[in-house]
Design an enzyme around this catalytic site. Structure first.
Site, PDB file in Angstrom:
ATOM      1  N   ASP A   6      12.837  -0.590 -18.470  1.00  0.00           N
ATOM      2  CA  ASP A   6      12.410   0.315 -17.452  1.00  0.00           C
ATOM      3  C   ASP A   6      13.672   0.457 -16.418  1.00  0.00           C
ATOM      4  OD1 ASP A   6      10.411   1.632 -15.981  1.00  0.00           O
ATOM      5  OD2 ASP A   6      10.900   0.390 -14.329  1.00  0.00           O
ATOM      6  N   TYR A  26       0.690  -1.180   0.051  1.00  0.00           N
ATOM      7  CA  TYR A  26      -0.005   0.049  -0.078  1.00  0.00           C
ATOM      8  C   TYR A  26       0.884   1.164   0.172  1.00  0.00           C
ATOM      9  CZ  TYR A  26      -4.369   2.112   0.755  1.00  0.00           C
ATOM     10  OH  TYR A  26      -5.741   3.039   0.465  1.00  0.00           O
ATOM     11  N   GLU A  59      12.109  -6.284  -4.471  1.00  0.00           N
ATOM     12  CA  GLU A  59      12.972  -7.097  -3.649  1.00  0.00           C
ATOM     13  C   GLU A  59      12.525  -7.975  -2.608  1.00  0.00           C
ATOM     14  OE1 GLU A  59      13.774  -2.745  -2.263  1.00  0.00           O
ATOM     15  OE2 GLU A  59      13.165  -3.840  -4.012  1.00  0.00           O
ATOM     16  N   GLU A  73      15.756   3.637 -15.829  1.00  0.00           N
ATOM     17  CA  GLU A  73      15.939   4.191 -14.469  1.00  0.00           C
ATOM     18  C   GLU A  73      17.563   4.484 -14.084  1.00  0.00           C
ATOM     19  OE1 GLU A  73      12.109   2.044 -12.181  1.00  0.00           O
ATOM     20  OE2 GLU A  73      14.121   1.207 -12.291  1.00  0.00           O
ATOM     21  N   GLU A 104      18.963  27.915 -13.341  1.00  0.00           N
ATOM     22  CA  GLU A 104      19.538  27.628 -14.510  1.00  0.00           C
ATOM     23  C   GLU A 104      19.584  25.987 -14.793  1.00  0.00           C
ATOM     24  OE1 GLU A 104      19.633  29.434 -17.034  1.00  0.00           O
ATOM     25  OE2 GLU A 104      19.530  31.498 -16.254  1.00  0.00           O
ATOM     26  N   GLN A 146       9.103  -9.061  -3.173  1.00  0.00           N
ATOM     27  CA  GLN A 146       8.101  -9.885  -3.767  1.00  0.00           C
ATOM     28  C   GLN A 146       8.397 -11.446  -3.491  1.00  0.00           C
ATOM     29  OE1 GLN A 146       6.830  -8.405  -7.357  1.00  0.00           O
ATOM     30  NE2 GLN A 146       6.594  -6.335  -6.747  1.00  0.00           N
ATOM     31  N   HIS A 188       5.633  -4.603 -12.572  1.00  0.00           N
ATOM     32  CA  HIS A 188       6.855  -4.536 -13.066  1.00  0.00           C
ATOM     33  C   HIS A 188       7.318  -5.815 -13.332  1.00  0.00           C
ATOM     34  CE1 HIS A 188      10.689  -3.075 -13.933  1.00  0.00           C
ATOM     35  NE2 HIS A 188      11.320  -3.256 -12.871  1.00  0.00           N
ATOM     36  N   SER A 243       3.260  -3.322   9.376  1.00  0.00           N
ATOM     37  CA  SER A 243       3.517  -2.292   8.212  1.00  0.00           C
ATOM     38  C   SER A 243       3.214  -0.915   8.588  1.00  0.00           C
ATOM     39  CB  SER A 243       2.485  -2.658   7.065  1.00  0.00           C
ATOM     40  OG  SER A 243       2.474  -1.759   6.004  1.00  0.00           O
TER      41      SER A 243
END
Length: 361
Positions: A190, A24, A83, A194, A226, A85, A107, A50
């Site tokens: 992806d 979440y 990392e 990154e 700038e 999952q 992902h 959590s």
């Protein structure tokens, strides 16, 4: 490439399933809220310790442990940090998700690199919104959506693609476009972006430009405007018009400066290094380094964060943001702050699940 839309999606498919959103953080919260607002039955799955428990409960969700949620779900959506999952899947999802259920990823990392090997009796699909969760939620609430990529890695039921399109429509992406890809293509592109472009090269260029001007005697404030503030202006122009259109919108002086300077920064050596970074991604070295850092408590990431916070450009930015109108304001949206869900045996990341966000990553 065919672009799918709401017209190609049957929302009844996902509305007829019980969905467990695991995590979440940035993406987890946005997707759970969008799904619920699309009349999908959603449970949020979090570890008992959590930091997101109170937020999810405050948003009105039933909150369970990942094991409890998976046992009662038809679809498990993996939105914890990449990392974490694999451990969550092995310990909580694989033993409990019903036969004929589905795994949804935002992902492709865990499937592409074999960190998760799904059971053969479940569908495995990718639905990857191309933007952070805060933008996904904001666009949905405004009646629009973010483009999403989708893919099918395993079709156990014969309806995996239809389910992926249904899910993508439920989070709002069918309003903008749902594009086909593969887990490998999404993941590799992806991770390369990154590392080599958005989150890697651009901040380094900003800091290097700032340092160059300050070392030459320019004020920190001018250097900040700038080298940092104008990045938003060019990003907006490129987004709206493309690179060629951006160049048509700027002055001849700016365009000529770009003509003479850009190729001196992005050299053949730069392109060679980009190819090396892509090789690191494809051959798994980047992911192996991430897992090693996670298992050790993120010493490399924490050191990098400390260096970033200590850079002089941060103090200048803080001063300038305090001046009304000096810097375009940014007010964090609910759930935008970084956070993650601790996951079985893996140290908790300080990044939100949008890193898938890519979430972003």
């Amino acid at each position: 490439m065919r672009v799918y839309s709401d017209a190609d999606a049957d929302l009844a498919l996902i509305r007829g399933r019980r969905v467990a959103v695991i995590g979440y953080g940035n993406q987890g919260r946005a997707q759970a809220l969008n799904l619920r607002d699309s009349d999908v039955a959603v449970t949020v799955a979090l570890a008992p310790d959590s930091p997101s428990l109170s937020r999810a409960a405050g948003d009105g969700f039933d909150v369970m442990t990942p094991a409890e949620a998976a046992a009662g779900a038809d679809v498990a959506v993996m939105l914890a940090p990449d990392e974490a999952q694999a451990a969550i899947y092995a310990e909580a999802v694989a033993p409990h998700l019903r036969r004929g259920g589905a795994l949804v990823f935002a992902h492709g990392l865990n499937i592409r690199f074999g960190l998760i090997v799904p059971r053969p009796d479940v569908d495995v699909v990718l639905v990857a919104p191309k933007g952070p969760g805060t933008a996904l939620r904001r666009e949905y609430e405004q009646g629009a959506g973010l483009v999403a990529l989708f893919a099918v890695d395993q079709d156990a039921t014969g309806t995996a693609q239809a389910l992926a399109l249904s899910y993508a429509a439920a989070i709002g992406s069918g309003r903008a476009g749902i594009l086909p890809t593969s887990f490998a293509e999404e993941c590799e592109a992806d991770l390369f972006n990154e590392a080599a472009v958005i989150w890697g090269a651009i901040p380094e260029l900003i800091e290097a430009g700032f340092e160059t001007l300050v070392e030459a005697g320019f004020s920190e404030e001018v250097a900040y405007f700038e080298c940092l503030t104008e990045v938003k202006l060019i990003a907006d122009l490129i987004y709206e018009r493309g690179i060629a259109g951006m160049r048509e919108a700027i002055s001849n002086t700016a365009e000529f400066g770009a003509l003479t300077g850009g190729s001196r920064i992005v050299t053949p050596q730069t392109r060679t290094e980009m190819r090396r970074i892509l090789a690191d991604v494809r051959e798994g070295r980047l992911v192996q380094a991430l897992i090693k850092d996670a298992d050790s408590g993120y010493p490399r990431l924490e050191a990098s964060r400390r260096r970033a916070r200590a850079h002089p450009i941060e103090a200048v930015g803080k001063r300038l943001r305090a001046l009304a109108g000096a810097v375009p304001p940014h007010t964090p949206l609910p759930g935008e702050e970084k956070e993650a869900e601790p996951g079985g045996g893996v140290a908790a990341s300080a990044h939100a699940p949008d890193d898938a966000d890519r979430r972003r990553r």
